[in-house]
Design a protein around this motif. Structure first.
Motif, PDB file in Angstrom:
ATOM      1  N   ASN A  32     -24.672  67.882  59.837  1.00 38.63           N
ATOM      2  CA  ASN A  32     -24.495  69.110  58.951  1.00 38.63           C
ATOM      3  C   ASN A  32     -25.930  69.596  58.834  1.00 38.63           C
ATOM      4  O   ASN A  32     -26.088  70.331  58.117  1.00 38.63           O
ATOM      5  N   THR A  88     -27.460  71.937  60.641  1.00 41.67           N
ATOM      6  CA  THR A  88     -27.296  73.403  60.946  1.00 41.67           C
ATOM      7  C   THR A  88     -26.096  74.056  60.415  1.00 41.67           C
ATOM      8  O   THR A  88     -25.553  74.934  60.701  1.00 41.67           O
ATOM      9  N   GLY A  89     -25.684  73.265  59.224  1.00 44.82           N
ATOM     10  CA  GLY A  89     -24.481  73.772  58.542  1.00 44.82           C
ATOM     11  C   GLY A  89     -23.247  73.628  59.420  1.00 44.82           C
ATOM     12  O   GLY A  89     -22.286  74.189  58.921  1.00 44.82           O
ATOM     13  N   ASP A 112     -22.745  73.611  62.405  1.00 41.90           N
ATOM     14  CA  ASP A 112     -22.402  74.908  63.734  1.00 41.90           C
ATOM     15  C   ASP A 112     -21.757  73.795  65.027  1.00 41.90           C
ATOM     16  O   ASP A 112     -21.360  74.357  65.746  1.00 41.90           O
TER      17      ASP A 112
END
Length: 703
Positions: free
Chosen positions: A672, A674-675, A677
């Motif tokens: 998680n 980078t959100g 991705d």
């Protein structure tokens, strides 16, 4: 003596008191051996006719020796500790030349033969045996030898007294893959334990999801009451088979309670009376043994062959055995009696041949409190009477249309392209299994893909998504895909037997190999090559100086070929094993060249060996070999399939305070970072992403 009987045998006290006046000694408790011997000595001085003991094997050996020496009939009723299955008593050393005055009231232990027959009927090839701490594992040595000879894979595990701590230690010490394998082992199990331990053990493994609805367990114990039977069925899931001793009784209650000239109390013989179900098998044999002795005394009185009671002393050296002991023993062995244990009699070797087992069982299912039925019976003469073979599925689903939800996952479920308006055609391993079941059972099905293309996970609000959500909300009848079995999913839907085991892996893009024109220089480091070049230059100069200071003798008119160029060429040619053209005949030069040739031989041999190794080894080493290696690095980003089993496992072990793991916590932060991705919706997308960008996709091909 009466007080002792009232304390140790409360259910038989009223019957025993009427016989105490005949001097029958009854011991029915695990008392200490010295106490038992002192009681016997006291009663022998007063006079006794027979000795009935209901104790363990170790204490019975001492009583057997005493009975043989004093010619007192000894009727031994083996009592197992705290309800555990019996094991055969080891043979006791008897005095040579003496008769055996001990009769074994309880029949021989046939647990080895019965369980071997049951396991063979079920065609089990791999199972685990659980036994409690009070069971003597030596009692099933014959069974273990026979299973080994037939190639069966049998495991043994002792069940500790603290079952909760034992199960907790399994979860604490085993990895996820090991727990999956252990769960698979528990699908087939045989229990040698008391009913109380079996109930506690089954309850613990069911509550911790160690067993599924496809498990099949066998509990074998002679003393399983009807009350224990119902509780075991209530606590278990899957299929349960119970093997216990039974006593054939007449259906008519009047015939059951009246035995010749003796009437049995209805609280003991009437099956409708709750007390009759609570009577232990050992106490049944005590009752019938006293009844047999009473009939024996009656016959002796009728035949007028009565011998006075034995008033013996073990202290006096001149004490003689009882003269009427042999006659009393023969009369006991000659006649039998019908009582609570069906028919009690003895063979010539002093054993009771009458024993019957009943095999009870339930069907597979998750319903608690489901019915149990008698499957078969077993006795030493006729063997197994009945069949334990599972009935095949019947074609009873004709006309039924099932709605099947799936998630595409190669090679389990795939779909062909829609060409010229034709409907989609599904294929794959799971589809082949579904088609085979459809043809055999006669049902039809409609298949569709889960709307969100996810396998399904449990959200914080308690709702399921994906394939699991379709099943939970009854929008589909069957789920079909490469779905991982987890405790959370198993708590809301039923799974079939798993057909594939996997371990969590890491998918990495393979590094590209490039052609290196200077690969021949790889065996040695650059600094080593520089040292070799410098050594060639230095040795060439030394050879030139030695020949210049001490030139060789030459014929008149000839010119000396010893130049610096020729010396360098000669040293290089000898290094690469090609020789030289300039002769050097001086002693100093030849000594120098001998040392140089030895050095060149070692260097060339080392270079040849290293070059061969570099040219033949084509495997590319990778620094990431496991999840531990992946979690320790932060340079390479990675992700997994959203709402998959791996995703839920990493999230649970990183956020749940009761099972938090540092490795999974680091992985959750990286996933998680980078959100999210790097996470994907489908494994196919994860494979493409890893191959295109070089991103590590943790377990992208599993759910």
């Amino acid at each position: 003596m009466q007080e002792q009987l009232a304390k140790n045998c409360p259910c038989l006290f009223s019957w025993c008191c009427s016989v105490v006046t005949c001097r029958i000694t009854i011991i029915c408790l695990f008392a200490l051996l010295p106490q038992i011997i002192n009681i016997i000595k006291t009663l022998m001085n007063r006079g006794i006719l027979a000795l009935v003991s209901s104790i363990g094997c170790m204490s019975a050996g001492s009583l057997q020796t005493l009975a043989d020496a004093m010619h007192i009939p000894h009727l031994f009723i083996q009592r197992s500790p705290v309800g555990s299955p019996r094991s055969a008593c080891p043979p006791t050393g008897r005095i040579p030349g003496t008769d055996d005055y001990t009769l074994m009231v309880r029949p021989p232990v046939y647990l080895n033969e019965v369980i071997m027959q049951v396991v063979s009927e079920y065609s089990w090839q791999k199972f685990i045996i659980f036994y409690d701490s009070d069971f003597d594992i030596r009692g099933i040595e014959d069974f273990l030898d026979r299973t080994s000879q037939q190639g069966m894979d049998v495991s043994l595990q002792k069940v500790e007294s603290n079952i909760n701590m034992m199960i907790t230690s399994l979860f604490r010490t085993m990895r996820v893959e090991e727990l999956h394998r252990y769960r698979d082992t528990l699908r087939r199990a045989v229990l040698f334990m008391s009913p109380a331990t079996a109930k506690a053990f089954i309850t613990e493994v069911v509550e911790t999801n160690l067993v599924a609805f496809d498990c099949h367990w066998i509990l074998i114990n002679e003393e399983i009451s009807d009350y224990d039977l119902q509780e075991l069925v209530m606590k278990s899931i899957g299929r349960l088979t119970l093997v216990r001793q039974t006593f054939p009784m007449p259906q008519n209650t009047t015939q059951r309670c009246v035995k010749h000239n003796h009437r049995i109390n209805t609280s003991l013989c009437d099956p409708k009376n709750p007390k009759s179900h609570q009577l232990e098998i050992t106490n049944r044999y005590i009752y019938d043994t006293v009844l047999l002795l009473a009939n024996t005394f009656h016959r002796k009185l009728e035949d007028r062959k009565w011998h006075s009671m034995a008033s013996l002393s073990c202290i006096r050296k001149n004490s003689k055995p009882w003269q009427g002991g042999k006659s009393m023993l023969d009369t006991v062995k000659k006649f039998g009696v019908s009582g609570l244990t069906s028919f009690l009699e003895f063979t010539d070797n002093g054993s009771n041949p009458n024993i019957f087992f009943e095999i009870l069982g339930t069907n597979y299912g998750e319903d608690r409190g489901r019915g149990i039925s008698r499957l078969a019976t077993w006795d030493p003469v006729h063997g197994l009477n009945g069949t334990l073979t599972d009935r095949k599925l019947e074609n009873n689903m004709r006309g039924v249309v099932l709605r099947v939800v799936t998630v595409l996952e190669e090679p389990f479920v795939m779909v062909s392209e829609n060409v010229l308006g034709k409907p989609k055609k599904y294929q794959g391993f799971s589809i082949d299994v579904l088609d085979a079941l459809s043809n055999y059972l006669g049902f039809k099905y409609e298949i569709y893909v889960a709307p969100d293309h996810k396998y399904g996970s449990l959200h914080p609000d308690g709702q399921w998504n994906g394939l699991m959500g379709e099943l939970v909300f009854k929008r589909a009848d069957v789920g079909l895909s490469a779905l991982t079995i987890t405790p959370e999913r198993e708590s809301v839907v039923d799974f079939t037997t798993r057909y594939m085991d996997y371990s969590v892996g890491v998918l990495l893009r393979k590094a590209e190999r490039t052609v290196d024109m200077f690969a021949c220089l790889a065996p040695f480091d650059l600094s080593l090559w520089a040292c070799i070049a410098g050594t060639v230059l230095l040795v060439g100069i030394l050879v030139y100086l030695l020949n210049w200071l001490n030139p060789p003798r030459l014929p008149m008119g000839s010119v000396s070929p010893t130049t610096l160029y020729n010396s360098m060429w000669f040293v290089y040619g000898s290094f690469v094993q090609q020789g030289g053209e300039v002769p050097y005949t001086t002693l100093a030069t030849r000594m120098m060249m001998g040392i140089w040739w030895m050095f060149a031989l070692i260097v060339i041999s080392s270079y040849t060996a290293n070059l061969a190794a570099f040219l033949t080894i084509s495997r590319i080493e990778n620094s990431i070999q496991s999840l531990q290696d992946l979690s320790k690095q932060t340079e390479l980003p990675y992700g997994t399939v959203l709402d998959s089993a791996v995703y839920d496992q990493v999230r649970s072990k990183s956020m749940n305070p009761f099972e938090r793991d540092p490795m999974y916590s680091q992985m959750w932060r990286m996933i998680n970072r980078t959100g999210g991705d790097n996470n994907v919706d489908e494994s196919k997308e994860g494979i493409r992403k890893a191959c295109d960008k070089g991103t590590a996709c943790a377990s992208a091909v599993v759910t």
